[in-house]
Motif scaffolding. Structure first.
Motif, short mmCIF file in Angstrom:
data_model
loop_
_atom_site.label_atom_id
_atom_site.label_comp_id
_atom_site.label_asym_id
_atom_site.label_seq_id
_atom_site.Cartn_x
_atom_site.Cartn_y
_atom_site.Cartn_z
N MET A 1 -1.03 -1.56 -4.86
CA MET A 1 -2.68 -2.00 -3.50
C MET A 1 -3.88 -2.15 -3.96
SD MET A 1 -0.43 -1.18 -0.21
CE MET A 1 -0.15 0.37 -0.76
N VAL B 1 4.67 -2.19 3.31
CA VAL B 1 3.07 -2.01 4.55
C VAL B 1 3.22 -3.09 5.39
CG1 VAL B 1 1.00 -2.55 4.86
CG2 VAL B 1 1.44 -2.21 2.37
N ASP B 2 4.00 -3.99 5.29
CA ASP B 2 4.70 -4.83 6.34
C ASP B 2 5.42 -3.80 7.74
OD1 ASP B 2 2.67 -6.44 6.43
OD2 ASP B 2 3.72 -8.30 6.00
N ALA C 1 6.06 -0.60 7.64
CA ALA C 1 5.68 0.57 8.02
C ALA C 1 5.10 0.31 9.71
CB ALA C 1 4.52 0.83 6.97
N THR C 2 5.17 -0.73 9.80
CA THR C 2 4.03 -1.18 11.33
C THR C 2 5.08 -1.06 12.14
OG1 THR C 2 4.41 -3.10 11.51
CG2 THR C 2 2.20 -2.55 10.42
N LEU D 1 2.66 1.84 -5.34
CA LEU D 1 2.42 0.79 -4.62
C LEU D 1 1.01 1.37 -3.97
CD1 LEU D 1 5.78 1.59 -1.90
CD2 LEU D 1 4.92 -0.75 -3.44
N LEU D 2 0.76 2.52 -3.87
CA LEU D 2 -0.30 2.08 -4.05
C LEU D 2 -1.44 1.67 -5.51
CD1 LEU D 2 -2.93 3.71 -2.94
CD2 LEU D 2 -2.88 6.20 -4.50
N VAL E 1 5.29 -5.66 -2.68
CA VAL E 1 4.65 -4.51 -1.38
C VAL E 1 4.26 -5.13 -0.28
CG1 VAL E 1 2.13 -3.82 -2.18
CG2 VAL E 1 3.43 -4.13 -3.72
N ARG E 2 3.98 -6.12 -0.09
CA ARG E 2 3.20 -7.02 1.52
C ARG E 2 4.34 -6.31 1.79
NH1 ARG E 2 -0.67 -11.03 2.68
NH2 ARG E 2 -0.99 -9.66 4.53
#
Length: 202
Positions: free
Chosen positions: A171, A110-111, A113-114, A167-168, A106-107
């Motif tokens: 988190m 998210v990472d 997407a930066t 994923l949501l 998951v992390r």
């Protein structure tokens, strides 16, 4: 876990060291994310020299991807129906995302997407196994005539909906999900899958 592509030929196998390094990589990333994940930190946690890691993996990204895959024992789901297969996949992913390896996945997503992670391939590599598992489910459903085809627009939407939900929840709803027993997780899976089946068949 076979990471022979990353390891020079001839290195004696040390499964205990491999496991320590894999667990340390997951712990480091879970604690610090992409910005703080380093081979120095992994080496300290594993109790090995950084050179020992380089003997096995060519870089920290390859180690991370291998670590997630090593601790994600994805099932081979083939129940004979689309609904049964989706229940199996969703239930496993729901449980997986509650593990350390799942949380790291998951992390990583998210990472990834930066803006500064555009050249970082880990999200695609980590998700490749999940994507292949689901692609097999869609193809079997198409072969049985349950959906028009694996590339149908509704299939693409259903895939995004399922992973978006997972994923949501991983988190923001981890405490609740972690408190559920097997029956509770099964009920959660049935509700989501029923929505997906309606989307795919209406």
């Amino acid at each position: 876990m076979d990471h022979s592509e990353s390891r020079p030929a001839g290195r004696p196998r040390d499964a205990d060291a491999d496991d320590r390094i894999i667990d340390a990589a997951l712990a480091e990333y879970a604690a610090h994310g992409r910005a703080g994940y380093s081979l120095n930190g992994v080496a300290r946690r594993a109790g090995v020299g950084k050179s020992s890691i380089y003997l096995r993996w060519r870089d920290k990204e390859t180690l991370l991807v291998d670590a997630v895959h090593a601790r994600a024992d994805a099932p081979s789901v083939d129940t004979g129906s689309l609904e049964g297969d989706l229940l199996g996949v969703y239930s496993w992913l729901l449980q997986h995302f509650l593990t350390e390896a799942g949380w790291v996945a998951v992390r990583v997503a998210v990472d990834g997407a930066t803006d500064d992670a555009t050249s970082w391939a880990a999200p695609q590599r980590v998700g490749a196994g999940h994507a292949a598992m689901l692609a097999t489910v869609w193809q079997r459903a198409a072969d049985r005539g349950e959906i028009p085809g694996p590339d149908d627009a509704r299939v693409r939407v259903a895939t995004r909906m399922m992973y978006g939900d997972l994923l949501l929840r991983a988190m923001v709803d981890r405490e609740h999900l972690g408190s559920l027993d097997e029956a509770g997780r099964a009920e959660e899976a049935r509700f989501v899958v029923s929505m997906l089946i309606r989307l795919l068949t209406d």
